[in-house]
Each structure stands twice: as C-alpha cells, then as structure tokens.
Write a protein that holds these residues in place. Structure first.
Motif, short mmCIF file in Angstrom:
data_model
loop_
_atom_site.label_atom_id
_atom_site.label_comp_id
_atom_site.label_asym_id
_atom_site.label_seq_id
_atom_site.Cartn_x
_atom_site.Cartn_y
_atom_site.Cartn_z
N ARG A 299 58.93 29.39 -15.65
CA ARG A 299 57.52 29.48 -16.06
C ARG A 299 57.07 28.19 -16.75
N HIS A 300 57.97 27.61 -17.53
CA HIS A 300 57.64 26.40 -18.28
C HIS A 300 57.36 25.22 -17.33
N ILE A 301 58.25 25.02 -16.35
CA ILE A 301 58.06 23.90 -15.42
C ILE A 301 56.84 24.13 -14.54
N THR A 302 56.54 25.40 -14.23
CA THR A 302 55.33 25.71 -13.46
C THR A 302 54.09 25.35 -14.25
N ALA A 303 54.09 25.66 -15.54
CA ALA A 303 52.95 25.30 -16.40
C ALA A 303 52.78 23.79 -16.46
N LEU A 304 53.86 23.06 -16.51
CA LEU A 304 53.77 21.60 -16.52
C LEU A 304 53.18 21.09 -15.20
N SER A 305 53.57 21.71 -14.08
CA SER A 305 53.09 21.24 -12.79
C SER A 305 51.59 21.47 -12.63
N LEU A 306 51.06 22.52 -13.29
CA LEU A 306 49.63 22.81 -13.19
C LEU A 306 48.77 21.80 -13.94
N LYS A 307 49.39 20.93 -14.73
CA LYS A 307 48.65 19.87 -15.43
C LYS A 307 48.37 18.70 -14.50
N ASN A 308 48.84 18.81 -13.25
CA ASN A 308 48.60 17.80 -12.22
C ASN A 308 49.12 16.41 -12.61
N GLU B 188 65.62 25.85 -25.11
CA GLU B 188 64.84 25.50 -26.29
C GLU B 188 64.79 24.00 -26.51
N ASN B 189 65.95 23.33 -26.40
CA ASN B 189 65.98 21.88 -26.60
C ASN B 189 65.15 21.15 -25.55
N TRP B 190 65.24 21.60 -24.32
CA TRP B 190 64.48 20.97 -23.24
C TRP B 190 62.99 21.24 -23.40
N ALA B 191 62.62 22.46 -23.75
CA ALA B 191 61.21 22.82 -23.88
C ALA B 191 60.53 22.03 -25.00
N ASP B 192 61.27 21.70 -26.05
CA ASP B 192 60.69 20.94 -27.16
C ASP B 192 60.30 19.53 -26.71
N GLN B 193 61.02 19.00 -25.72
CA GLN B 193 60.72 17.65 -25.24
C GLN B 193 59.50 17.62 -24.33
N TYR B 194 59.20 18.78 -23.71
CA TYR B 194 58.07 18.86 -22.77
C TYR B 194 57.21 20.08 -23.13
N PRO B 195 56.50 20.03 -24.25
CA PRO B 195 55.71 21.19 -24.70
C PRO B 195 54.54 21.49 -23.76
N VAL B 196 54.28 22.77 -23.58
CA VAL B 196 53.17 23.19 -22.74
C VAL B 196 52.85 24.64 -23.08
N GLU B 197 51.60 25.04 -22.87
CA GLU B 197 51.19 26.42 -23.10
C GLU B 197 51.35 27.23 -21.82
N ILE B 198 51.85 28.46 -21.97
CA ILE B 198 52.09 29.34 -20.83
C ILE B 198 51.07 30.47 -20.86
N ASN B 199 50.17 30.50 -19.88
CA ASN B 199 49.13 31.53 -19.83
C ASN B 199 49.58 32.70 -18.94
N ASP B 200 48.68 33.66 -18.76
CA ASP B 200 49.04 34.85 -17.99
C ASP B 200 49.32 34.54 -16.53
N GLU B 201 48.60 33.54 -15.97
CA GLU B 201 48.81 33.19 -14.56
C GLU B 201 50.23 32.65 -14.37
N VAL B 202 50.66 31.81 -15.30
CA VAL B 202 52.00 31.23 -15.20
C VAL B 202 53.06 32.29 -15.46
N ALA B 203 52.79 33.21 -16.34
CA ALA B 203 53.77 34.25 -16.68
C ALA B 203 54.11 35.12 -15.48
#
Length: 540
Positions: A453-462, A483-498
C-alpha cells in the motif's frame, strides 16, 4: 561526414550470426584500447551466455550491458573516407566464414590492427578495403562505463588465476622436502623429474582424448610444423582395445612409478626393469608415425622420456638382479599402480559426460533462444490483462511495446533477485515497461500488505524516479523492516490505496498465481523452461 552511412538495424546484425571468429580476443582488445573497467573473464562469460555468439549483435549487447556506448555502421565502398572514421572500431571481414578485427588506426596508407592471432599488426590500406565488407562498430566510454563490482571481480579472478601456479609451486616444494628428508641421490631426483614430466604430458594426452579441440593442446601439437595429433591419437593404433588407449596406459605408468619411487625409493630397481619393458612400445609408436607421415609432438615427447629414463637407469646401475622382494614392497607396488587406475576409472566418465554436455548445451541454447519459438511458446499461454484500475507500480518507458508484469511478494527472496535483474535491464534499455503486482495477505497488520500500500501511494504522486528509488531500497534490504523503510519515504495512505491489496489479491486468484515471482510478458505467463534471465535477448 558519411554520405550514406546508417546504423545497422538489429535484423542485419542477426544475419551475421553464422560467422564464426574469435570474438573474445577482439572485444577484449577493444576494452583495453578504451581502458574500460571490464575483466577478461567477464567478457568471456558475457559472450558465451549470449545466444547469438559470435556475432555483431553479441558484441553490441555486451558493450551496452557495461554502459559502453556503441553504434554499428555499414559504409559503402564509394563513400569510404578515412578522415570520417572514428578509432578504434571493430571491422568485419567476410573471408573464411567471417571474422572480426580491431582497427586501431589508419595512417599513410597503413592499417594498424589486432585480432586473435596478432596483438599488433599492419596491412596495406588497399588490402584492408578488399577484405572489409563495410560493417563496423565504434564504441566510446561514458561516465558510467564499466562492469559492476569491477574491483571485487578483478581480485577474485586474480586469485583464481593464481591457483595453478601456486599449486604447482607447493607441489614442487613438497617434493623437494621429501627428497631432502630421504637424502635422495641425484639419479633418483632425475628419475622423479622425468616421471613428473611424463605424468604431465600423459595428462595432456588424456585431456586431448576428452576434448580434441582444446586450444592449448592444438597449439602444442602445431609446434615444429604441420603436425596432426588427432590423426595419430584417433587412430586404431593408439588404442590397446575398444575401451583402453595407449595414452591411458602411459598415464598409469608414469603416475604409478612416480608415486612408488616417491614413497618407496628401494623399488627403483623394479621400476628400472618396468622401464625396459616399456621400450618396445617406443619403437612401435615412432615407426607407426613415420609410416603414416604424421607426427604427434606429445607422443614423441613421451617416447623421448622413456629413453631418457632408460639411459639414466643404465648410467646409475639400476638394472641389476638385486631386487628386494618382500610382501610390503609388493603391496606398495600394487597400491601405487592401482591408485591412478581407480582414480581415472572414476573420473573418466565424469569428464566424458562434461565434454559431451557442452555441445549439447550449445545446441539447446540455440534452440531455446530462437525468437520465433519463444514467441510461439509465449502466445500459447493464457493472457491476462493488467488494467490501470489495479494501480500497479509502473517503471520504465510507458510507450515501450514490451510490458513485463512481475507478481511479487515484498518478503520473497527470489522476488528481490528478479527485481534487481529487471532494474539492471531498465538502466540500459528503453524498450521495456515494468508493472509490479503484489501478492499479499491483505491484512492491515501484515508488513507485506503495508509495504504494498505504501509503495502504491508513492507511485500515485507521479514521481517515477522516487518510486523506483523506494522500490530498489526495499528489495536491497538484507533484513526488510517496513517501519525503517517507510520513515525514509513518508506518504499518506488514503482509502483508495488501502483497497489496492484487495484488488491485487483478487487478480492473483483470477490469474491462478501459484508462486512468486511470476513473470508475464505482454500479459502472457512466461512458459517453462524459460526463466527471467533467459529472456534478456528475446525481448526485441
């Protein structure tokens, strides 16, 4: 500039596949001329693994894999102008089935070149033009040129090259210490050296019996004129019977007598009489070679060693009837001569199988890497659409005709390896587009689900560069911690990504994904027996 000079397309390169030449030496000469950080072993491996080796296509693909910019050209004779040429370049001669040479410079009507036979040679420019078919490949270094892990590979190959000379030095050192401890006389030392030389030559003869095309053996056999070792060694006269050759008998003789003389010097008289029994064979061998008007350098060397051994025994007075018979001495004699026989009986089938496997592997490779057969096998597989509604991770050229879909699990070890392989391709190719679908448990507390879900949210930032960087960082982790990886690439996860992992899970069920990584090419599952590494040169 060239008036009618154009880049040779890939199909034209394919037409050159039937040409056979020592491309390894030419490409390595090119690498040295460019001063590129690529080891010779890497050059050999890349070419041997290429399905079109030897060809201009293989040369170009290998250079591209090392980030060395290259272009292939065809120059018409009427458009030839030496001032327009860029040096060095690889030229193709159509003579003798085709061969490649590295052209280093053309000055004052003289062409300076190198090939598999000459490191530095010259030819007149008119002769070059008569032999050259106009096909050339020029290469240039860039900032990123060179093989990956060059220093480590160079050191590793250096250690591998040291294995033989260091082993030989250690062997001779141990032999010297044994002789010193035994206070060996000069005649014993000379006999040991003669038998060691005989053992070496007879081993080379065994190598020839396994692989008659061995280049080292061929070079030895060509010493002293036009000799044909194969004519002698493949004849019926070179065999005792259908399953035993005189080369093997020679190996047993020298190996057994060397070992016996080393461990039990008192047996030197017995070995001297065995040498006398071997002398008639030298007459048989030399007379046969004389009658057939073909000479085997290695065979003649063996005969010379047997006579040298006889002269040493005569001069040292070893040919006496004063033989020390005992059960212990007899047991040592049997063990020392039986040991090489047993060892060779065990190793011979292994070596024969290995020698037979290589040409079979080459034939299978030509069959497996046939582009038409691959496309037919691929399109016979079920096809599954990967729509944008699935929100797959997209990397590479979106306009590319070839779309690779990788069904991956975030914590799958083989998936990490597959991702690194595709990532290396994407760095050098613009004809591939990658889509990543994740197979996860689709649970909120599952780390794999969180990562997907996290990497998908990052990809939606184009921001494809950031997405690719994050994906690489994840798969490059030895111990993957979300957790360590997510801290380096912060992003918000919305309902669509979930909900994306639920879509991916449903698609995987529909596509009957049984394992990860599963690779699809333009929607078709990669068929057996192909692996991801196999399709590098089939995607065109």
């Amino acid at each position: 500039m060239y008036l009618h000079c154009y880049i040779i397309c890939y199909r034209l390169m394919k037409l050159l596949n039937h040409f056979r030449s020592n491309l390894d030496s030419v490409i390595f000469s090119l690498i040295k001329s460019l001063r590129a950080n690529v080891t010779q072993k890497t050059v050999e491996t890349c070419l041997s693994d290429h399905p079109d080796n030897p060809s201009l296509s293989a040369l170009s693909d290998c250079l591209t894999s090392w980030n060395i910019e290259n272009q292939a050209y065809r120059i018409l004779r009427e458009d030839y102008d030496v001032n327009d040429l860029l040096f060095p370049f690889v030229a193709h001669f159509s003579e003798k089935g085709g061969r490649f040479v590295l052209i280093k410079q053309i000055e004052n009507g003289t062409v300076r070149f190198s090939d598999e036979e000459n490191k530095e040679a010259n030819m007149p420019e008119p002769e070059f033009l008569n032999r050259w078919d106009g096909i050339a490949l020029h290469a240039e270094l860039s900032e990123n040129s060179g093989e990956k892990d060059y220093i480590q590979n160079k050191f590793r190959f250096f250690l591998q090259d040291l294995a033989l000379p260091v082993g030989l030095i250690l062997f001779l050192g141990i032999l010297g210490l044994i002789l010193y401890q035994q206070s060996a006389v000069w005649s014993q030392a000379i006999l040991l050296l003669i038998k060691l030389a005989g053992l070496t030559i007879s081993t080379l003869l065994l190598v020839q019996s396994i692989n008659s095309n061995n280049p080292f053996i061929q070079n030895l056999c060509s010493l002293g004129g036009k000799n044909n070792c194969n004519t002698i060694l493949k004849s019926d006269a070179a065999k005792v019977n259908s399953w035993l050759s005189w080369s093997e008998v020679g190996f047993f003789y020298f190996a057994g007598s060397f070992l016996l003389l080393l461990v039990n010097p008192i047996s030197i008289v017995v070995l001297a009489w065995l040498n006398v029994l071997a002398i008639p064979y030298t007459v048989y061998s030399i007379s046969y070679q004389y009658k057939s008007k073909n000479w085997c350098v290695l065979c003649c060397a063996v005969q010379a060693l047997l006579w040298l051994e006889l002269l040493t025994n005569l001069n040292s007075g070893h040919l006496t009837l004063n033989i020390a018979f005992s059960f212990f001495n007899l047991a040592l004699l049997i063990i020392c001569f039986l040991s090489p026989i047993v060892i060779w009986s065990f190793l011979k089938p292994v070596f024969l199988a290995s020698a037979q496997l290589k040409p079979v592997q080459y034939q299978l490779k030509k069959f497996k890497y046939n582009n038409d057969l691959f496309k037919q096998a691929l399109t016979n597989q079920p096809r599954y659409a990967v729509s944008d509604e699935l929100l797959p991770i997209l990397i590479g050229n979106a306009e590319a005709e070839t779309v690779i879909t990788m069904v991956s699990n975030p914590f799958c070890g083989p998936c990490s390896k597959a991702h690194k392989t595709i990532e290396e391709w994407l760095q050098n190719r613009e004809d591939i587009h990658l889509k990543v679908i994740f197979s996860t448990a689709d649970h909120d507390h599952d780390s794999g689900t969180k990562m997907a879900r996290h990497i998908t949210a990052l990809s939606l930032k184009n921001d494809q560069q950031q997405t690719e960087k994050a994906l690489n960082a994840w798969y490059n982790q030895t111990n993957k911690k979300y957790e360590n990886w997510a801290d380096q690439y912060p992003v918000e996860i919305n309902d669509e990504v979930a909900g994306v992992t639920e879509k991916h899970k449903a698609w995987c069920k529909m596509a009957e994904i049984a394992f990860t990584p599963t690779i699809l090419i333009n929607g078709y599952k990669l068929p057996d027996p192909y692996r991801l590494e196999d399709i590098k040169y089939l995607l065109s």
